[in-house]
Write an enzyme that holds these catalytic residues in place. Structure first.
Site, PDB file in Angstrom:
ATOM      1  N   ASN A  39      18.312  49.662  43.089  1.00 44.12           N
ATOM      2  CA  ASN A  39      18.567  48.251  42.788  1.00 44.12           C
ATOM      3  C   ASN A  39      18.570  47.961  41.291  1.00 44.12           C
ATOM      4  O   ASN A  39      19.511  47.372  40.759  1.00 44.12           O
ATOM      5  CB  ASN A  39      17.514  47.359  43.461  1.00 44.12           C
ATOM      6  CG  ASN A  39      17.594  47.419  44.977  1.00 44.12           C
ATOM      7  OD1 ASN A  39      18.557  47.967  45.518  1.00 44.12           O
ATOM      8  ND2 ASN A  39      16.599  46.890  45.655  1.00 44.12           N
TER       9      ASN A  39
ATOM     10  N   THR B  38      54.899  13.583  29.163  1.00 43.71           N
ATOM     11  CA  THR B  38      53.826  13.239  30.109  1.00 43.71           C
ATOM     12  C   THR B  38      54.515  13.028  31.443  1.00 43.71           C
ATOM     13  O   THR B  38      55.692  12.642  31.475  1.00 43.71           O
ATOM     14  CB  THR B  38      53.050  11.956  29.719  1.00 43.71           C
ATOM     15  OG1 THR B  38      53.952  10.853  29.729  1.00 43.71           O
ATOM     16  CG2 THR B  38      52.424  12.078  28.328  1.00 43.71           C
ATOM     17  N   HIS B  39      53.809  13.292  32.527  1.00 41.39           N
ATOM     18  CA  HIS B  39      54.415  13.191  33.869  1.00 41.39           C
ATOM     19  C   HIS B  39      55.693  14.028  33.947  1.00 41.39           C
ATOM     20  O   HIS B  39      56.593  13.706  34.699  1.00 41.39           O
ATOM     21  CB  HIS B  39      54.772  11.742  34.222  1.00 41.39           C
ATOM     22  CG  HIS B  39      53.620  10.797  34.165  1.00 41.39           C
ATOM     23  ND1 HIS B  39      52.877  10.465  35.269  1.00 41.39           N
ATOM     24  CD2 HIS B  39      53.062  10.110  33.136  1.00 41.39           C
ATOM     25  CE1 HIS B  39      51.936   9.606  34.940  1.00 41.39           C
ATOM     26  NE2 HIS B  39      52.024   9.375  33.641  1.00 41.39           N
TER      27      HIS B  39
ATOM     28  N   SER C  56      67.586  41.278  38.871  1.00 38.38           N
ATOM     29  CA  SER C  56      67.645  41.095  40.316  1.00 38.38           C
ATOM     30  C   SER C  56      68.368  42.271  40.938  1.00 38.38           C
ATOM     31  O   SER C  56      69.244  42.870  40.312  1.00 38.38           O
ATOM     32  CB  SER C  56      68.399  39.803  40.622  1.00 38.38           C
ATOM     33  OG  SER C  56      68.991  39.852  41.901  1.00 38.38           O
TER      34      SER C  56
ATOM     35  N   LYS D 288      71.074  37.997  36.392  1.00 39.81           N
ATOM     36  CA  LYS D 288      69.714  37.484  36.269  1.00 39.81           C
ATOM     37  C   LYS D 288      68.889  38.145  35.171  1.00 39.81           C
ATOM     38  O   LYS D 288      68.937  39.343  34.977  1.00 39.81           O
ATOM     39  CB  LYS D 288      68.953  37.618  37.604  1.00 39.81           C
ATOM     40  CG  LYS D 288      69.476  36.730  38.702  1.00 39.81           C
ATOM     41  CD  LYS D 288      69.388  35.227  38.405  1.00 39.81           C
ATOM     42  CE  LYS D 288      67.972  34.748  38.251  1.00 39.81           C
ATOM     43  NZ  LYS D 288      67.186  34.848  39.464  1.00 39.81           N
TER      44      LYS D 288
ATOM     45  N   GLU E 163      55.607  34.919  35.452  1.00 39.22           N
ATOM     46  CA  GLU E 163      55.315  34.563  36.841  1.00 39.22           C
ATOM     47  C   GLU E 163      54.096  35.321  37.366  1.00 39.22           C
ATOM     48  O   GLU E 163      53.248  34.766  38.068  1.00 39.22           O
ATOM     49  CB  GLU E 163      56.527  34.849  37.726  1.00 39.22           C
ATOM     50  CG  GLU E 163      57.729  33.975  37.400  1.00 39.22           C
ATOM     51  CD  GLU E 163      58.999  34.473  38.077  1.00 39.22           C
ATOM     52  OE1 GLU E 163      59.279  34.042  39.196  1.00 39.22           O
ATOM     53  OE2 GLU E 163      59.709  35.322  37.473  1.00 39.22           O
TER      54      GLU E 163
ATOM     55  N   TYR F 154      16.962  42.166  47.377  1.00 39.86           N
ATOM     56  CA  TYR F 154      18.265  42.822  47.531  1.00 39.86           C
ATOM     57  C   TYR F 154      18.779  42.725  48.963  1.00 39.86           C
ATOM     58  O   TYR F 154      18.033  42.863  49.918  1.00 39.86           O
ATOM     59  CB  TYR F 154      18.145  44.311  47.148  1.00 39.86           C
ATOM     60  CG  TYR F 154      19.458  45.026  47.304  1.00 39.86           C
ATOM     61  CD1 TYR F 154      20.468  44.862  46.364  1.00 39.86           C
ATOM     62  CD2 TYR F 154      19.720  45.825  48.411  1.00 39.86           C
ATOM     63  CE1 TYR F 154      21.702  45.490  46.512  1.00 39.86           C
ATOM     64  CE2 TYR F 154      20.945  46.455  48.563  1.00 39.86           C
ATOM     65  CZ  TYR F 154      21.925  46.284  47.612  1.00 39.86           C
ATOM     66  OH  TYR F 154      23.139  46.894  47.771  1.00 39.86           O
TER      67      TYR F 154
ATOM     68  N   GLN G 192      26.649  44.686  47.338  1.00 42.48           N
ATOM     69  CA  GLN G 192      27.531  45.776  46.935  1.00 42.48           C
ATOM     70  C   GLN G 192      28.945  45.258  46.673  1.00 42.48           C
ATOM     71  O   GLN G 192      29.629  45.739  45.762  1.00 42.48           O
ATOM     72  CB  GLN G 192      27.556  46.834  48.039  1.00 42.48           C
ATOM     73  CG  GLN G 192      28.572  47.936  47.802  1.00 42.48           C
ATOM     74  CD  GLN G 192      28.466  49.013  48.878  1.00 42.48           C
ATOM     75  OE1 GLN G 192      27.417  49.632  49.044  1.00 42.48           O
ATOM     76  NE2 GLN G 192      29.546  49.216  49.614  1.00 42.48           N
TER      77      GLN G 192
ATOM     78  N   LYS H   5      30.681  44.016  43.181  1.00 44.32           N
ATOM     79  CA  LYS H   5      31.188  44.914  42.143  1.00 44.32           C
ATOM     80  C   LYS H   5      32.700  44.798  41.988  1.00 44.32           C
ATOM     81  O   LYS H   5      33.214  44.701  40.872  1.00 44.32           O
ATOM     82  CB  LYS H   5      30.834  46.354  42.559  1.00 44.32           C
ATOM     83  CG  LYS H   5      30.325  47.232  41.460  1.00 44.32           C
ATOM     84  CD  LYS H   5      30.157  48.670  41.974  1.00 44.32           C
ATOM     85  CE  LYS H   5      28.742  48.951  42.435  1.00 44.32           C
ATOM     86  NZ  LYS H   5      28.611  50.324  43.019  1.00 44.32           N
TER      87      LYS H   5
END
Lengths: 461, 461, 461, 461
Positions: free
Chosen positions: D121, D166-167, D289, D295, D302, D329, D334, D337
């Protein structure tokens, strides 16, 4: 049906009114419950407006006399609000509109000047920062109250044994003091995230307007200092985009507080159940069943546990709102107000009730001592063999093969023997005490500073 | 300060009152805002109680006359509630207590009999199931209204071109109808999760008492059928443990609805911005800025987008509450009520306002046609080369190397040419239409069945 | 350091290669661990490609002979994959590229034709749908295995008493069978969301290309039926946009399964602890401590509990990815693959290990009987008074005031007395059994149907 | 099928071996992928072990010679690991077992002594703290690299106009520098939460053993200082219970970083689309693409956007794991991690790639200037009227009614005019620069300190 307000008449002037009409359904949908939440912002909106008025005076956009009239009218609103006489209704849209309309009604053309060089964007940002600062200072106070209760119960139970557990199995001898002071230290460590949130919040967004500044000579350092902020939030676009970022940091810190409370509540529910009876909740902290006459239920602890995911969900909600928002203000941000406010309120109420619980809970030493059955001394036994020169792994296996020969011991002795730093025999509670002393002094001075700044802002000359 | 109720007097009889006092702070904390939420359950609590009373009569625990008196008193409560005269206050604790106390005040000893063989656990479970059923039926109606709006706008724009996008880059020719009907089909697919939630909810928990049944001959099949449930929720412990499970399923289905609405709202915000101007929101569906006179903001769409993480956060909250709860009732479950109710209300209000938006949005064909610039025909060009026998991958590279030679085309032709099933030239909107027809008929009959069952329950003989 | 692949050479042809170079860091970042996950999709990619090839043949874009050559080459890939000889490396980018490159290497120009009328968008959608279908069928099988284990242990313990709890306090007499069969019924109710997910998934996206169809006469109904889908996913844009929607529904259903497992695991951890000893986990299902020789830890149960938030977090991750994505494919969608696959694998492994646990756990009747102390009969006592004509609320208070007079009872008698439907004395386990019989028959036929369709697809003529 | 490891032989000695056998399925399930993650902990496990050995020597449990032998063997493991020759396989269970077994093989009885006074531990806690510290120092370096890129692009575009929004509507004149430096300041504000996490992490858990200490005279201050920790984590139970708490704080800080990156990525995706063309991503940072030859997709951006919910989901996963764990514990821990490690790696890779993007992106001044259409000057116009003495609200309405009369302006002039602090005409980039200078100096010294401490630990005397 639930979400339609009966008979609401939306005929009050909007700040963006240009003579066109808006669908009633749109008004209802966009206002939502914002007007209710805004009731908590009246004081802070007025404080921000007072600083803004003084800033307009300094920039010579308002005369000294105009400034003074506006300030007086604003301070009156604080008084009305204190007495519950400043009511925001759905048709008022929000606190900002309500206050500007009130000033215009009262002071005519002068009222129409207050929004010069300001947008509702920087206005509400300022309101929420002041609100958050005020609440965080209060919340930190409640946190220390809770820590004091934990320190006291720890101090009173240094030699009270308790089986230490891992995997929810009995593991090694421990003490009630080790148990409660583990939560004490965890709670004090929450200061790090809380202060990080405090620092992020302590920046003045006033003057950023709609996120792009204004072509007027406003002195942002001046208004920031009037409002007691540590610094101006510099980039005007960042000021606007940070709506949600600061709130997320606050909610992250609150989540840590709530997780600690939830874990303590969960432990206490189990340890006060009949099978354990380590602790007893006083009757006045329990509720009953409508069908089972014998029940004494730890509802408070269960609700605290259940409110942890509530606060976590506010974190998730705010993160979800902001994570792909375009730069600049977006109306989605309106819905950040509720999770922030509710997160703060829920955490404060939980800290408060848990302080009461810890203060009044009874420790059943007898049950705890009985529970220290002999198998919990196995690791100690292996270490004793190590002291006689046997390699640890061999000692471990020898004890494992002779578990039936383990002898019962005096648990308090086993506790006292663990003298390493932070062990049950050497808890170093003084470290926590002196940390708390230092931090509460700091908090007191910070609160005092905030109070004085606000008072000075409200004193109209 | 925020969470302390001023001057509340908690001197009303609790259902678990045994003559001991409870801390006021505990009462305030445990009641929370439950009494507010319970106002929406009055009708359903009475309906559940009517069935329970009839069940007690069948089990000969109540006489026919006692049963009749209790039923009359219960039906009166529905009337009071309709007129806003049945108010639950914090000291009433909850709707169940309020109603039992009211009956006892009115009917003395007879009122004290109503809780026989029942716990607040199965009582509130029944209330929430009935509430949820009623709401889901209404929500499904709103969903069809929204689908109708999508179907209509699709029907009206079958030949209106629109650049199809991938990676937010212009990709291939598409149509306004393909765009809107993609949301239509997605929304209709939400019926699968909504019905799964409906089915889980449509089980009667009444009679499970505190999760362990009672030693009385109650006929659970009888009361379940009185309440119009499809079946009894069999295992009495499961009935109790399923609190939260059903709600989670509802919130999961609502999350799907909200994600669709959020994505549509996000698309429309972008596509109605000045750079695109594909669509125009009518003025009465926009709001303005307090500082910028020219602004026409799509606040409704932004708020819909912002409410998607709200509903998702309710899912997270409920999952967080239940995921390690011990079997049997735990008070944490009280806090499942709010996320369920708010999730339903928010989703309904968003469906409603989005239907209005779709009904009134203007499609700007000219802008959309202009936007169909020549590069979007590159893939079509490659396929045309394929038709001439060139392997696709070679055709692809030839077009890629000669992008500058691509010629502009008539977009409507490119649309019409995509004749495969579900393509822009063959949308098969009739599939959606007939699905909607079938489902609305089913919904109507289900609603009617529910209404009649409830009416028959309320008609006291 | 961790995220840089050593010595990777990215010189293999990309499907979108046009002669330009790409930054190595970009290639590494965009591929991520996708190539690892894609190893699980080889079979399904080949199956989808087989149907696509047959579709191109039907559309006369490929000759019968070309089609046959391609099919043979594809079927060989399945064989290679079975033997672990079809390895996708990072420079292959993904499974689609790897397979097309392999075909082109082997069949030259013919290989370059396979991507005609297809995009990687509809290709990967098809792969994932087939993968998901296959996995959901397997998972449902594991779910029934688990249910069988629950049914058996319930059947064997109908009269074994167990104190029923509410608020984690002892509440009323219950049975081991009521406990386990409550989980059985909950697990069976998970079929509703699982089937909803199955239905959403059971739609063929093939032919939707990049979300806007193609100008070729592809017969989508034909390929959909070759692949065994229940229907074509109609709108080609919806097919693309639904990436994530279907996965979310799967993860929502898996979350319900995991929550049930987590709650059962949590109960068993507590009830097998020394203070309870209701159940014993066999030694071979426990692990030990590195320092405490006596420990026997229920690690399996703890890990199952800890894996519930894992699966939930996949739900939130997918919802977070899609909730504001623009219509059409976006690369963010690539990261939906991992949470889906891991969610399925984790849930399957947990179902599996929990079946072993339930099959081998020991029920300690003696301890359970001892635990039925007299206070749990209080509600029964109140009901007995009701039978003597005392109004329930009065009976409740009488028992409450005389708790010390409660007498110990024979728990099995108290169990048997609860004869209402679903009560401990009338568990109606047959309802679950017949439901399981019906559903397993359905599952078997559905699996058989899927297997035959895939086999027929692989038989090249 | 997926989760069964083929041919694994689990016949290596477990640290908790007592001569009993464990089910293979249990071993596989409990080990999971832990052995893979542990490969990243070898270095840190050895470092922790070196300090522990020196501590055992100081406590006279090991002789100087024994200590020296163990240290040498441990340092050899670091060398093996560097060369990829220290492989942990599933049957090794974890890094701790592997290392102890290695030492025992090599040094016989002496190897069996190393675990004296230690539990896995506190061992794994120490490993993870050291790993986290090392990673956080690296991550902060990457964060400054990213900030430098933002500062440079801001510096180069102070007068480049850009319509402020804005918006998502055009709002007011702004600049490219205001845009990028808003992200710069936001990123620098992430230092507050990152440092809070660093502080929580910088506490030494070594010596807490299984959470209850040991009855040996271990000097925790000594080993803590050998390992370069700022302080001992005092309470031994808190040390164990804080597993997850520290990780949660790290993940909360990383979430803030990822949210900033996601928002920037989302803005850049939109602003580099053809309709805007404000910015151009160089070809080598785009991908293509498989079907559309024209493309050029911003896949990197993204994916960064899609990885934000990934990191957020790790936060929710860890919170979900710990929020109701009993004290001490539990094996659930575990699974903390993986989310920690993946959260750190993902954030580092995103910071890295975004630095490249910002460094290489092209700013299209012409397009940006064109985009500054006249309506964005409306607010400026209203303020100009204010300067002539018209009350703001009246000026606002006058402008609103005469929007068609607004004249186009020179955008750079409008930018320069916004002279208030943090406005586009007065960005105060020097504030950020000097903050970065100060912080990078601090980081450098902290890294140096850490490196030296580790080196000194590895130099065996």
């Amino acid at each position: 049906m639930i979400f339609f307000l009966a008979n609401s008449r939306f005929n009050i002037m909007k700040l963006w009114d240009k003579g066109q009409t808006t669908e009633k359904s749109v008004e209802r949908f966009t206002v939502g419950n914002d007007y209710v939440l805004d009731r908590k912002l009246v004081l802070y909106d007025v404080l921000g407006s007072l600083a803004h008025v003084k800033g307009l005076e300094k920039a010579k956009i308002l005369t000294k006399d105009e400034s003074s009239q506006l300030q007086k009218a604003l301070v009156q609103i604080i008084e009305l609000d204190k007495n519950g006489q400043f009511i925001i209704s759905p048709e008022d849209e929000d606190v900002h509109t309500k206050i500007e309309n009130q000033l215009t009604q009262q002071l005519n053309d002068l009222g129409k000047k207050i929004h010069t060089g300001r947008s509702r964007n920087d206005q509400v940002l300022t309101d929420i920062r002041l609100y958050t600062k005020d609440q965080l200072l209060d919340l930190e106070g409640l946190l220390y109250d809770f820590c004091k209760a934990l320190l006291e119960i720890s101090n009173n139970s240094i030699e009270t044994p308790m089986p230490g557990r891992t995997h929810f199995q009995k593991a090694m001898p421990s003490s009630v003091a080790l148990f409660f002071s583990s939560f004490l230290e965890s709670m004090l460590d929450n200061l790090a995230p809380l202060r990080a949130a405090y620092v992020l919040n302590d920046q003045c967004p006033l003057g950023s307007a709609a996120g792009y500044g204004v072509n007027l000579p406003l002195d942002r350092d001046y208004t920031s200092s009037l409002l007691g902020f540590s610094k101006v939030q510099n980039n005007v676009l960042y000021a606007g985009s940070s709506r949600g970022k600061v709130e997320l940091e606050v909610l992250s810190a609150l989540s840590q507080v709530m997780i600690d409370l939830s874990r303590l509540a969960n432990d206490l529910i189990i340890f006060s159940s009949p099978e354990f009876s380590y602790f007893t909740l006083p009757d006045e902290y329990c509720t009953g069943s409508s069908i089972m006459p014998q029940k004494k239920n730890p509802d408070v602890l269960e609700l605290v546990r259940g409110k942890c995911p509530e606060v976590l969900s506010y974190h998730y909600r705010v993160a979800g709102i902001i994570k792909t928002l375009p730069s600049g203000y977006n109306r989605d941000m309106q819905d950040i107000k509720e999770p922030l406010m509710k997160g703060i309120e829920t955490t404060m109420s939980c800290l408060n009730i848990m302080t009461e619980i810890i203060t009044s809970i009874r420790v059943n030493s007898e049950k705890l001592t009985e529970a220290c059955t002999k198998e919990i001394y196995a690791a100690d036994e292996a270490m004793d063999k190590v002291k006689q020169g046997i390699p640890f792994r061999d000692a471990y296996r020898q004890v494992a093969e002779n578990l039936h020969r383990l002898e019962s011991k005096e648990p308090s002795e086993a506790i006292i023997n663990k003298k390493l730093v932070g062990g049950p025999g050497n808890l170093c509670l003084d470290k926590s005490r002196s940390r708390m002393d230092k931090e509460t002094r700091y908090l007191k001075s910070e609160k005092e500073r905030f109070r004085k700044t606000m008072e000075s802002l409200m004193s109209v000359k």
